[in-house]
Write a protein that holds these residues in place. Structure first.
Motif, PDB file in Angstrom:
ATOM      1  N   ARG A  62      -5.001   9.605  -4.746  1.00 32.39           N
ATOM      2  CA  ARG A  62      -5.490   9.916  -3.502  1.00 32.39           C
ATOM      3  C   ARG A  62      -6.049  11.301  -3.866  1.00 32.39           C
ATOM      4  O   ARG A  62      -6.816  10.970  -2.356  1.00 32.39           O
ATOM      5  CB  ARG A  62      -4.315   9.002  -2.850  1.00 32.39           C
ATOM      6  CG  ARG A  62      -3.936   7.970  -1.838  1.00 32.39           C
ATOM      7  CD  ARG A  62      -2.721   7.887  -1.454  1.00 32.39           C
ATOM      8  NE  ARG A  62      -1.567   8.357  -1.942  1.00 32.39           N
ATOM      9  CZ  ARG A  62      -0.585   8.463  -1.451  1.00 32.39           C
ATOM     10  NH1 ARG A  62      -0.465   7.306  -0.908  1.00 32.39           N
ATOM     11  NH2 ARG A  62       0.139   8.977  -1.741  1.00 32.39           N
ATOM     12  N   ARG A  66     -14.391   1.046  -7.293  1.00 33.33           N
ATOM     13  CA  ARG A  66     -13.868   2.220  -6.894  1.00 33.33           C
ATOM     14  C   ARG A  66     -14.588   3.138  -8.096  1.00 33.33           C
ATOM     15  O   ARG A  66     -14.643   3.666  -7.641  1.00 33.33           O
ATOM     16  CB  ARG A  66     -12.827   1.957  -6.490  1.00 33.33           C
ATOM     17  CG  ARG A  66     -11.867   1.350  -5.253  1.00 33.33           C
ATOM     18  CD  ARG A  66     -10.184   1.293  -5.146  1.00 33.33           C
ATOM     19  NE  ARG A  66     -10.213   2.756  -4.808  1.00 33.33           N
ATOM     20  CZ  ARG A  66      -9.195   3.046  -4.774  1.00 33.33           C
ATOM     21  NH1 ARG A  66      -8.107   2.827  -4.846  1.00 33.33           N
ATOM     22  NH2 ARG A  66      -8.455   4.497  -4.050  1.00 33.33           N
ATOM     23  N   SER A 113     -13.099  -6.809  -8.793  1.00 33.33           N
ATOM     24  CA  SER A 113     -11.488  -6.353  -8.680  1.00 33.33           C
ATOM     25  C   SER A 113     -12.662  -5.669  -8.150  1.00 33.33           C
ATOM     26  O   SER A 113     -13.699  -4.583  -8.529  1.00 33.33           O
ATOM     27  CB  SER A 113     -10.955  -5.484  -9.689  1.00 33.33           C
ATOM     28  OG  SER A 113     -11.596  -4.899 -10.231  1.00 33.33           O
ATOM     29  N   ARG A 114     -11.640  -5.073  -6.965  1.00 30.35           N
ATOM     30  CA  ARG A 114     -11.947  -3.531  -6.273  1.00 30.35           C
ATOM     31  C   ARG A 114     -11.979  -2.452  -6.906  1.00 30.35           C
ATOM     32  O   ARG A 114     -11.933  -1.301  -6.391  1.00 30.35           O
ATOM     33  CB  ARG A 114     -11.014  -3.683  -4.906  1.00 30.35           C
ATOM     34  CG  ARG A 114     -11.572  -2.889  -3.631  1.00 30.35           C
ATOM     35  CD  ARG A 114     -10.369  -2.874  -2.531  1.00 30.35           C
ATOM     36  NE  ARG A 114     -10.816  -1.585  -1.554  1.00 30.35           N
ATOM     37  CZ  ARG A 114     -10.062  -0.676  -1.431  1.00 30.35           C
ATOM     38  NH1 ARG A 114      -8.676  -0.222  -2.583  1.00 30.35           N
ATOM     39  NH2 ARG A 114     -10.239   0.406  -0.634  1.00 30.35           N
ATOM     40  N   ILE A 115     -10.644  -2.577  -7.668  1.00 29.21           N
ATOM     41  CA  ILE A 115     -10.392  -0.887  -8.433  1.00 29.21           C
ATOM     42  C   ILE A 115     -11.571  -0.366  -9.688  1.00 29.21           C
ATOM     43  O   ILE A 115     -11.977   0.066  -9.530  1.00 29.21           O
ATOM     44  CB  ILE A 115      -9.101  -1.419  -9.580  1.00 29.21           C
ATOM     45  CG1 ILE A 115      -8.888   0.014  -9.794  1.00 29.21           C
ATOM     46  CG2 ILE A 115      -9.274  -2.423 -10.376  1.00 29.21           C
ATOM     47  CD1 ILE A 115      -8.680   0.651  -8.849  1.00 29.21           C
ATOM     48  N   VAL A 160      -3.232  -7.155  -9.711  1.00 24.15           N
ATOM     49  CA  VAL A 160      -4.580  -8.136  -9.127  1.00 24.15           C
ATOM     50  C   VAL A 160      -3.613  -9.370  -8.997  1.00 24.15           C
ATOM     51  O   VAL A 160      -4.137  -9.570 -10.227  1.00 24.15           O
ATOM     52  CB  VAL A 160      -5.861  -8.405  -9.372  1.00 24.15           C
ATOM     53  CG1 VAL A 160      -6.424  -9.523  -8.740  1.00 24.15           C
ATOM     54  CG2 VAL A 160      -6.579  -6.284  -8.571  1.00 24.15           C
ATOM     55  N   ARG A 175       0.591   1.157 -10.526  1.00 18.42           N
ATOM     56  CA  ARG A 175      -0.898   1.965  -9.819  1.00 18.42           C
ATOM     57  C   ARG A 175      -1.019   1.008  -9.210  1.00 18.42           C
ATOM     58  O   ARG A 175      -2.667   1.340  -7.821  1.00 18.42           O
ATOM     59  CB  ARG A 175      -1.527   2.779 -10.128  1.00 18.42           C
ATOM     60  CG  ARG A 175      -0.611   3.759 -10.502  1.00 18.42           C
ATOM     61  CD  ARG A 175      -0.134   4.656  -9.508  1.00 18.42           C
ATOM     62  NE  ARG A 175       0.448   5.840 -10.046  1.00 18.42           N
ATOM     63  CZ  ARG A 175      -0.118   7.025  -9.428  1.00 18.42           C
ATOM     64  NH1 ARG A 175      -0.293   7.128  -8.389  1.00 18.42           N
ATOM     65  NH2 ARG A 175       1.036   8.085  -9.960  1.00 18.42           N
ATOM     66  N   ASP A 176      -2.064  -0.247  -9.923  1.00 17.21           N
ATOM     67  CA  ASP A 176      -2.816  -1.885  -9.013  1.00 17.21           C
ATOM     68  C   ASP A 176      -2.394  -2.912  -9.403  1.00 17.21           C
ATOM     69  O   ASP A 176      -1.863  -3.088 -10.902  1.00 17.21           O
ATOM     70  CB  ASP A 176      -4.145  -0.743  -9.127  1.00 17.21           C
ATOM     71  CG  ASP A 176      -4.886  -2.041  -8.644  1.00 17.21           C
ATOM     72  OD1 ASP A 176      -5.336  -2.096  -7.455  1.00 17.21           O
ATOM     73  OD2 ASP A 176      -5.838  -3.055  -9.013  1.00 17.21           O
ATOM     74  N   ALA A 233       0.682  -1.079   0.002  1.00 19.65           N
ATOM     75  CA  ALA A 233      -0.225   0.126   0.109  1.00 19.65           C
ATOM     76  C   ALA A 233       0.964   1.227   0.362  1.00 19.65           C
ATOM     77  O   ALA A 233       0.209   2.230  -0.809  1.00 19.65           O
ATOM     78  CB  ALA A 233      -0.588  -0.307   1.451  1.00 19.65           C
ATOM     79  N   ILE A 277       2.343   0.780  -3.899  1.00 23.58           N
ATOM     80  CA  ILE A 277       1.519   1.040  -5.154  1.00 23.58           C
ATOM     81  C   ILE A 277      -0.882   1.453  -4.485  1.00 23.58           C
ATOM     82  O   ILE A 277      -0.607   0.996  -4.025  1.00 23.58           O
ATOM     83  CB  ILE A 277       0.987  -1.011  -5.077  1.00 23.58           C
ATOM     84  CG1 ILE A 277       1.928  -1.498  -5.956  1.00 23.58           C
ATOM     85  CG2 ILE A 277       0.389  -1.188  -6.432  1.00 23.58           C
ATOM     86  CD1 ILE A 277       2.793  -3.414  -5.269  1.00 23.58           C
ATOM     87  N   TYR A 278      -0.533   2.576  -4.949  1.00 28.67           N
ATOM     88  CA  TYR A 278      -1.313   2.609  -5.216  1.00 28.67           C
ATOM     89  C   TYR A 278      -2.290   3.950  -6.635  1.00 28.67           C
ATOM     90  O   TYR A 278      -0.969   4.591  -6.595  1.00 28.67           O
ATOM     91  CB  TYR A 278      -1.625   3.696  -3.799  1.00 28.67           C
ATOM     92  CG  TYR A 278      -0.518   4.985  -3.240  1.00 28.67           C
ATOM     93  CD1 TYR A 278      -0.659   6.591  -4.279  1.00 28.67           C
ATOM     94  CD2 TYR A 278       0.953   4.355  -3.396  1.00 28.67           C
ATOM     95  CE1 TYR A 278       0.837   7.062  -4.642  1.00 28.67           C
ATOM     96  CE2 TYR A 278       1.967   5.202  -3.506  1.00 28.67           C
ATOM     97  CZ  TYR A 278       1.307   6.968  -4.059  1.00 28.67           C
ATOM     98  OH  TYR A 278       2.552   7.486  -3.929  1.00 28.67           O
ATOM     99  N   MET A 279      -3.433   4.089  -6.535  1.00 28.54           N
ATOM    100  CA  MET A 279      -3.969   4.917  -6.931  1.00 28.54           C
ATOM    101  C   MET A 279      -4.101   6.572  -6.581  1.00 28.54           C
ATOM    102  O   MET A 279      -3.845   6.046  -5.451  1.00 28.54           O
ATOM    103  CB  MET A 279      -5.916   4.824  -7.824  1.00 28.54           C
ATOM    104  CG  MET A 279      -5.387   3.272  -8.400  1.00 28.54           C
ATOM    105  SD  MET A 279      -4.494   3.503  -9.724  1.00 28.54           S
ATOM    106  CE  MET A 279      -6.299   4.156 -10.141  1.00 28.54           C
TER     107      MET A 279
END
Length: 353
Positions: free
Chosen positions: A131, A220, A215-217, A199, A196-197, A124, A127-129
């Motif tokens: 924010r 979102r 997926s969670r992305i 899986v 950035r993301d 985290a 690796i993150y989109m």
């Protein structure tokens, strides 16, 4: 009892005591451990494919998670990180890495697992989109600079990473369309090839569109967390937040859109190329357990992002950047488009092309 019989009795008793004694234990001999940092910078990079500065950063990052006491032959943090990087970056046989670093093959397996878990725990952090709106605008500006394609916050695609044959009832589900056991890894990257993301747990037979759908992305984007959208190939379903190419374009605007789409989505292809060249184990596949392979994938994504920020292996990026944009994936079946996505894409084409 006379004296002769008495002495015979004592000799017999001493013999029994000697037979009952355990043989002396062999003194444990520790292999001589190699110190990688004793090498000159050029030789160090030749052997480990990274600079000392990069390796020291990783060492400091996970030191508290993997440090061991030297009592009993504990392995230093520096040697653990260097060993894992050599195995992953050079795709070196573990027996060879063990001999070079003064360890057993079993120790190499344990070390790689320990380093991977410590890195994956920090996913985290690296690796993150985007924010914030400001971060998102920076990412969109990066994609727009390629050829003017607006409002793109990520390029998405999947890549298959080979694994050893999986046993049990689910073994067939890991076999992909090429007949190889694999994990189908979904990645979203930005224009600078940073992941950035990710899986990294779906079986090789799973289609790209299903991985994204669950997926969670995706959730979102459904929840409206981002102002920009993703670019994906024809294997994904068209939505108002994921644009795909126009199948059978009918006019110049749609053709221009497709050309811009391919160029703007190209960073994900380059990202996979750089990632796999940087860590050769991704090219050749994993021979470890399935759970370890999943952990390694996340750990290597963390290491990739750190390397991109520090400018490591710059020659790999230059090589990959020169590649031509890939053609549309005709072999993939097209996922269903939704009406809202069709309207949004047509409006976008009319406005900007």
């Amino acid at each position: 009892m006379d004296y002769l019989h008495y002495f015979d009795y004592l000799r017999h008793f001493d013999t029994l005591e000697m037979e009952d004694e355990e043989p002396p234990r062999k003194k444990k001999v520790y292999k001589t451990r190699f110190d990688p940092f004793s090498l000159e910078e050029d030789e160090f990079r030749s052997k480990y494919r990274f600079t000392k500065k990069y390796v020291k950063y990783v060492v400091d990052l996970i030191r508290e998670d993997i440090k061991q006491t030297k009592k009993g032959g504990g392995i230093s943090v520096e040697l653990q990180v260097c060993t894992a990087l050599r195995v992953w970056a050079r795709q070196e046989v573990q027996d060879d890495a063990a001999d070079i670093h003064g360890m057993s093959q079993q120790s190499i397996t344990v070390v790689c697992r320990r380093v991977a878990v410590a890195l994956a725990k920090r996913a985290a952090q690296f690796i993150y989109m985007p924010r914030t709106l400001e971060e998102e605008e920076v990412v969109m500006a990066g994609f727009r600079s390629i050829c003017g394609f607006r409002h793109v916050v990520g390029a998405i695609d999947c890549t298959h990473i080979k694994i050893k044959k999986v046993g049990g009832d689910n073994a067939q589900y890991y076999i992909n369309r090429k007949g190889v056991s694999s994990i189908n890894v979904q990645v979203v990257c930005d224009s600078k090839l940073q992941i950035r993301d990710i899986v990294a747990h779906w079986r090789g037979s799973t289609h790209d569109s299903r991985i994204f759908r669950e997926s969670r992305i995706r959730q979102r984007f459904e929840n409206g967390e981002f102002h920009g959208r993703l670019l994906g190939d024809a294997g994904y379903g068209l939505t108002n937040y994921l644009f795909t190419p126009v199948q059978n374009p009918n006019n110049i605007k749609e053709e221009s859109y497709n050309k811009a789409h391919i160029l703007t989505r190209n960073p994900i292809e380059r990202c996979f190329g750089v990632w796999k060249q940087r860590f050769r184990c991704l090219l050749h596949g994993f021979s470890v357990s399935l759970e370890n392979a999943k952990t390694y994938l996340v750990a290597l994504a963390v290491l990739h992002n750190i390397a991109m920020k520090m400018g490591e292996n710059a020659e790999i990026e230059i090589f990959e950047t020169g590649n031509q944009p890939p053609p549309l994936h005709q072999e993939q079946r097209q996922a269903a488009d939704n009406t809202t996505g069709q309207i949004a894409r047509q409006l976008f084409i009319r406005t900007y092309f």
